[in-house]
Write an enzyme that holds these catalytic residues in place. Sequence first.
Site, short mmCIF file in Angstrom:
data_model
loop_
_atom_site.label_atom_id
_atom_site.label_comp_id
_atom_site.label_asym_id
_atom_site.label_seq_id
_atom_site.Cartn_x
_atom_site.Cartn_y
_atom_site.Cartn_z
N GLU A 186 0.82 -1.21 0.00
CA GLU A 186 0.00 0.00 0.00
C GLU A 186 0.85 1.26 0.00
OE1 GLU A 186 -4.17 0.04 0.61
OE2 GLU A 186 -2.91 -0.57 -1.06
N THR A 220 -5.88 8.14 -4.02
CA THR A 220 -5.74 8.08 -2.57
C THR A 220 -4.93 9.26 -2.06
OG1 THR A 220 -5.85 5.67 -2.64
CG2 THR A 220 -4.91 6.66 -0.66
#
Length: 293
Positions: free
Chosen positions: A120, A168
């Site tokens: 991530e 994001t």
Amino acid sequence: MVTVRAPATSANLGSGFDVFGAALTRPADVVTVEKAAETTIEVTGAGAQYIPEDPEKNTVGAVVEALDAPARIHIDKGVRPASGLGSSAASAAAAAVALNRLYDRGYSRSELVPIAAEGEAVVSGVAHSDNVAPSILGGFTVTTSEGTHAVDASIPLVVCLPDVAVSTRDARRVVPETASMDALVETVGNAATLAVGMCRSDPDLVGAGMSDPVVTPERARLITGYDDVRAAAFDAGATGVTVSGAGPAILAVCRGGRRRGVAAAMLDAFADAGIDARAYQTRIGRGSTVLEE
């Protein structure tokens, strides 16, 4: 050769910013790994053209490095990138489970969560676990610095994904750095209500606990038509509506039998705003599954 299916996920669930997550029954990524002297990555499926195949730039490459497990890797994307449905997390989760099995590393599912979270960091810059945890473990998850707790829950859901993208990184830039005491108390109360609802598989409690006065209003501004779509979902019988993860997907909690009507209402509201969208009638489901080895 090992093939693993890892589900899309919804993080935050409104009141649980960077803590709550839930696995969805659909969509999902499927990752196949084979031992190799050097790691190569091939990506097909939804949004594949936007995903780098260089191991140093792909979430899966970080997992390979963490497990010291070079492989020939094929990622079949069912979870579109920049969707708010844990696209990078699904690939990282599937790769972690598959490579752990392929090389017999012996890690438990819980131990694989921080390993997959390293992937991530490639996308968001930070190794968050709120998406990879449910994608590996399944169910409803609560992740803190001390680890992850997961519980099975049976909650009907609708996820409506508009044909726009929100990264994001962009969604993190709008998160407020401070919050008032009143907002903090409200959020804690809502998060506690949601957690109790998950333990009871009660969609009314879960929906009531999704409200968040701090992060969600800022992220909602990045999604054209959000307010109208949210209102339409409630009118159709949703018990709670919020931004899924960083967005632009919108998550609605429903009672049994209401998903089709809620999905149609959300699609119509996006259409009225001039935006194409896709709706998934789903529910909280299981984590990563080994399909073939």
